[in-house]
Design a protein around this motif. Structure first.
Motif, short mmCIF file in Angstrom:
data_model
loop_
_atom_site.label_atom_id
_atom_site.label_comp_id
_atom_site.label_asym_id
_atom_site.label_seq_id
_atom_site.Cartn_x
_atom_site.Cartn_y
_atom_site.Cartn_z
N GLY A 221 0.80 -1.21 0.00
CA GLY A 221 0.00 0.00 0.00
C GLY A 221 0.84 1.28 0.00
O GLY A 221 2.06 1.26 -0.19
N ALA A 222 0.13 2.36 0.23
CA ALA A 222 0.76 3.68 0.15
C ALA A 222 1.94 3.84 1.10
O ALA A 222 2.97 4.40 0.70
N PRO A 223 1.85 3.40 2.34
CA PRO A 223 2.98 3.64 3.24
C PRO A 223 4.28 3.04 2.72
O PRO A 223 5.34 3.68 2.80
N GLU A 224 4.21 1.85 2.17
CA GLU A 224 5.45 1.25 1.69
C GLU A 224 6.01 2.02 0.52
O GLU A 224 7.22 2.27 0.43
N MET A 225 5.12 2.45 -0.37
CA MET A 225 5.57 3.24 -1.54
C MET A 225 6.34 4.48 -1.07
O MET A 225 7.44 4.77 -1.53
#
Lengths: 651, 416
Positions: A221-225
């Protein structure tokens, strides 16, 4: 920088000061005790206090406005501050400081300013990194205009975030972030760009703090990106190569989707209520007041600065009744002291130096508290808060029928709350319980029905005056729009829930919860009646019983995650979250680290992608102590109603 | 800090770029000013503003140096412990004088620049940014100036407070010793108090309360009037007492209503020969201290003086001289402080008004724009109003014309 770490806001303020001193680093100014550079005794005429003009664009203005007031800017030698997009006249012989975003439009304006030779010299500061391609373009423009000699300096400041308080920030220029990230109609490219922007914003934050963090985030998801991009950016950044001292801070990147209840829930603390009930934006609160006699509504604007306002900093996290009480006693205290001094000096002499300011501030809080109180009383917020808190903390986990009945009764009661309050309660009900979808549909239908009928009844009462709205137009247009949007939001969340996208609350509710339920309901209503009685007079002296009841606040999801990560508890998020260290290539396996002793984190930055809120900020500060400093940031700070609007856009 | 200086990068990039395509542009020249008719007029104003900037920086530097002097003075005054200010008083006085003259010159300069700006603003137009910039600049200077002078005022107050404190302490000390001395001494002991109170407190507090401050010892002001009225009376009776004591003085002379400087320690020593002492004092105050009210003072002939000098002992004379100096010094110091305060009072008052205006300005950066927006909407409203007005005028006009035409047609058909 020095090994001692200042808070984020102080660091940003210092960076702004340095920029206003035309980036002259040859002379270090004296540092006052609280870490803020003291520029005021610098003689005018040196670069520290030279007269200059500040030219900014709108995002940069929002960065400066919570940090420096106009008079502070003046004392730093800024005689004029102008928006870059307005018409500006030539003021020869004065240097100009540009503080803008590195966009093509801004660069063109600067180039044309230079070709017109509006100012004597131009110091250009970009809030984030100026791309090489843009710089080439700008260079070409400048050479063509033949005004290269105008430019005195060009800097990348990496200040692209707005600091509201010492430990609270948001990224600038990120509106509707939740809708943006979770929306369906966003292209991959736009999303990539958005994540990039967030990563650059976080780079600014970390850079301003002057430290290289350890990044933790949920996988996927967004946090990893964002985390991976940020990791790369920090590793590539030239200044990160030379070492920083002190312990590394911990940067936790979270996703809003992990906890959707908190931003939508009603709250009970002073600051969160201000944000919820009044118009509150970047430390400025606005509300309309009916003065005694109620002739004309008066728009009031106040600037709240927790760092300069002792009352606010002391009570912003306290439950609202306590804040009222404290305000009353402090005001009395100040007044009695003033009276004592008056009587001593014979009445006509000027009041002592320190007091007038304190009294002014207290009076400001009195009127804010009064405005909040009016709203609270009008909308019966405590009832909503209480039920929502009970739902969210899982009190009704085993008794969904009772939960449904309670929600239904509150939602269909026409005298309680406005449309948005009801929808928010419904959403909490939907998110926090495991009732079947049909129940939620039923409740929402009932709510809509009751709202319509309530509108009708009101309409009938006012029948004579309001003849135009016949038949169906029972709700006001505004309310109808809100209702439609809210129902959309509910539908969207129901969808999400049916797809099992939301972590079920049953495991999120941990053992941290301290149950203080039981008799709270009647306590609350007694508080309400008391408060309503006293709202018209000066402020209520809320009973201690009430404040102790409201004081017990459950730790929110994000707070628990951050706590687990900080204390490195095994078998929690600490094991499963991604561990990135910009100084080490690739991922770090936490399991291996477990055998080593890890230094405790002294500085924790929590960043929520997709909108943060004040109640979460307040909740996080609970785990801060003298050895651990918790800073909270988000893509944007949203009030519950704004967040509701974003949810409504999604379905 | 991650802030990156990319000036060098930018310039090297620009150098690598090809020179501009058009050959006549290779030598970059500032574009010629737009040839408008008002240009020279405006340019003149702009030129004046330019010189103004120079003066502004001079003023600002002066303010800074003044504030440095002030901090020196402050440290001097605060470091002075309860001891007598024999040593430092000269230094302090010099500093005060310098600061005062600085402040005065700054004040006139600020006034001049303010005037100049007002003049230029009319020429440049009311909303000119250059004009605004200059106004803000002067405003800022004024604020700094006021802050400095406020500090000065505070320092002066502290100083006068200290002086008063010391006097009180001396009086107290004297009071304890006086009880051992006896009746006459107690009467005499009061006199110096009268004098000193008058000198120290009275003038000062009157000076202080003459400018808005007023916070300084209101009671002192009251004391003054009381003392001033009771002082001479007390003096008179004591002189009569002395007369009765069998001195050779003539009664007319003894009624001089002159407040006397009186050394306290000397009174203790010299109560045996009070008359001579007292005469000596009144006489010396005539010759040395012109500022004292000397209207009703009888003129001493040199012979008189000689006689008195013979009466008073030589040793007392020796003791008296340093005492005189001390008193004179003290009186001078107080006078300077007082006159400083009175002179500065006017400046303070003027500046207080200005700064109040200045500081009630917008607080936040956005407010500027909000105000501009408000102005915009206001002007729009005015314009629409005017348009409406015009429209209704037009309608009126049409109606009138119609009536006229009908009348003309009527006239022609029926009378022609």
């Amino acid at each position: 920088m020095s090994s001692e770490t200042h808070s984020l806001k102080t660091s940003q303020l210092n960076a702004i000061h340095r920029m206003l001193s035309l980036n002259d680093t040859t002379k270090t100014p004296t540092v006052s005790s609280d870490g803020v550079y003291n520029y005021n005794d610098a003689p005018a005429g040196t670069s520290y206090n030279q007269w200059k003009i500040l030219i900014y664009d709108a995002p940069c203005r929002s960065i400066i406005s919570p940090l420096l007031s106009v008079s502070q800017l003046r004392s730093r030698g800024v005689t004029l501050h102008l928006l870059i997009s307005t018409d500006r006249e030539a003021i020869p012989d004065v240097p100009a400081v540009y503080f803008v975003e590195p966009t093509r439009a801004n660069l063109q304006i600067i180039a044309s300013d230079c070709s017109k030779r509006l100012y004597s010299k131009v110091h250009i500061n970009f809030v984030s990194k100026l791309d090489r391609s843009l710089m080439e373009e700008f260079g070409k423009l400048m050479v063509q205009n033949g005004c290269l000699d105008m430019i005195a300096s060009l800097h990348d400041q990496y200040l692209d975030f707005v600091c509201m308080e010492q430990c609270l920030f948001s990224l600038s220029n990120k509106k509707d972030s939740y809708a943006m990230i979770n929306g369906s109609g966003v292209t991959d490219h736009a999303m990539e760009q958005y994540m990039n922007d967030i990563a650059y914003g976080l780079l600014s934050v970390m850079g301003t703090m002057g430290s290289v963090p350890i990044i933790r985030c949920a996988r996927n998801g967004a946090p990893e990106m964002v985390a991976r991009k940020l990791n790369q950016l920090i590793a590539e950044h030239p200044s990160s190569s030379h070492g920083y001292h002190g312990s590394k801070p911990l940067l936790v990147i979270l996703d809003r989707n992990m906890d959707l209840i908190t931003p939508i829930q009603h709250s009970s603390t002073y600051q969160a209520l201000i944000d919820d009930l009044l118009t509150h934006n970047a430390n400025r609160v606005e509300f309309t007041m009916n003065p005694e006699g109620g002739r004309r509504a008066q728009l009031k604007k106040f600037d709240l600065d927790a760092d300069l306002d002792p009352f606010y900093s002391k009570h912003k996290f306290q439950p609202f009744p306590e804040a009222i009480e404290a305000n009353g006693t402090e005001l009395q205290d100040v007044t009695s002291r003033e009276m004592a001094i008056r009587s001593k000096t014979g009445g006509e002499s000027d009041p002592p130096s320190g007091d007038p300011n304190a009294k002014k501030q207290l009076e400001m809080h009195t009127s804010i508290l009064q405005a909040v109180m009016n709203e609270v009383a009008a909308r019966d917020v405590p009832q909503f808060f209480e039920l929502e808190a009970a739902l969210a903390s899982g009190q009704y986990k085993n008794d969904s029928a009772k939960a449904k009945a309670e929600v239904l009764s509150l939602v269909t009661d026409p005298s309680k709350g406005n449309v948005e309050d009801k929808i928010r309660l419904l959403i909490v009900f939907c998110l926090a319980t495991t009732v079947p979808g049909s129940d939620i549909t039923m409740v929402s239908e009932k709510m809509a029905e009751s709202l319509e009928s309530k509108g009708l009844s009101v309409n009938e009462k006012q029948g004579g005056k309001n003849s135009s709205s016949g038949g169906h137009g029972t709700l006001t247009k505004e309310d109808r729009g809100k209702l439609d949007k809210g129902l959309k939001a509910v539908a969207y969340l129901k969808n999400l829930r049916s797809m099992q996208m939301i972590p079920s609350l049953s495991d999120a509710v941990g053992d941290d919860y301290v149950s203080k339920g039981g008799t709270s309901s009647d306590l609350l209503s007694s508080f309400m009646s008391r408060a309503t009685n006293q709202a018209s007079g000066l402020l209520a002296k809320a009973t201690e019983k009430v404040s102790s009841m409201l004081g017990k606040i459950v730790k929110h999801h994000s707070t628990r995650v951050v706590e687990n990560l900080c204390e490195m508890k095994p078998n929690t998020e600490d094991d499963e979250y991604l561990y990135l260290d910009p100084k080490i290539k690739g991922d770090v396996d936490v399991k291996l680290l477990r055998n080593m002793t890890r230094a405790p984190y002294r500085e924790v930055i929590t960043f929520v992608i997709g909108g943060g809120c004040y109640s979460e900020y307040q909740n996080l500060q609970m785990i801060a102590n003298e050895r651990r400093n918790v800073t909270y940031g988000s893509t944007e700070l949203v009030s519950p109603c704004e967040f509701l609007g974003q949810l409504g856009k999604l379905s | 800090m991650v802030s990156q200086d990319r000036t060098a990068e930018f310039f090297s990039l620009c150098q690598s770029l090809p020179p501009p395509a058009t050959p006549q542009n290779t030598q970059p020249k500032p574009p010629p000013p737009p040839p408008s008719s008002r240009y020279s007029y405006k340019a003149e104003a702009a030129e004046e503003l330019r010189t103004f900037h120079k003066t502004a920086s001079i003023i600002s530097k002066e303010i800074h140096s003044t504030s440095q002097l002030l901090s020196e003075l402050t440290s001097l005054i605060h470091s002075r412990s309860g001891s007598l200010f024999v040593d430092e008083s000269q230094k302090v006085n010099n500093l005060v004088l310098r600061i005062k003259s600085n402040i005065e010159s700054l004040n006139t300069k600020l006034d001049a620049s303010n005037e100049m700006i007002q003049r230029n603003k009319i020429r440049l137009g009311r909303n000119s940014q250059a004009g605004q910039e200059a106004t803000n600049l002067v405003g800022q200077l004024q604020e700094e100036f006021v802050n400095t002078t406020k500090g000065f005022k505070n320092v002066l107050q502290v100083r006068s407070d200290r002086m008063k404190e010391k006097t009180d302490r001396e009086t107290n000390f004297h009071k304890t010793s006086k009880e051992e001395e006896g009746e006459t001494i107690s009467l005499l002991g009061n006199k110096p108090k009268v004098y000193q109170e008058y000198q120290d407190n009275g003038k000062l507090s009157s000076g202080l309360s003459s400018f808005g401050g007023g916070g300084f010892n209101n009671g002192g002001g009251l004391n003054l009037t009381e003392m001033a009225s009771s002082g001479p009376r007390l003096d008179l009776t004591s002189a009569i007492l002395q007369n009765q004591g069998g001195s050779s003085m003539n009664p007319g002379e003894s009624t001089t209503q002159l407040p006397r400087p009186y050394g306290i320690r000397q009174t203790e020593n010299n109560f045996g020969d009070n008359t001579g002492m007292r005469l000596r004092h009144s006489q010396s105050s005539v010759s040395n201290n012109d500022t004292l009210p000397t209207t009703s003072l009888p003129v001493y002939t040199p012979l008189d003086i000689q006689r008195m000098e013979e009466q008073s002992g030589q040793s007392q004379m020796m003791q008296l001289i340093p005492d005189q100096n001390y008193l004179r010094e003290r009186a001078d110091a107080m006078e300077t402080v007082e006159s400083n305060i009175v002179e500065l009072g006017t400046i303070f008052n003027k500046l207080a008004v200005m700064v109040n205006e200045h500081s009630e300005m917008v607080q936040r950066v956005e407010d500027n724009v909000d105000a501009a927006n408000d102005n915009l909407t206001l002007s729009l409203n005015t314009l629409t109003d005017t348009l409406d007005n015009l429209r209704s005028n037009k309608q009126l006009f049409f109606r009138m014309m119609a009536v006229l035409v009908v009348f003309v047609i009527f006239f022609i058909t029926f009378f022609a």
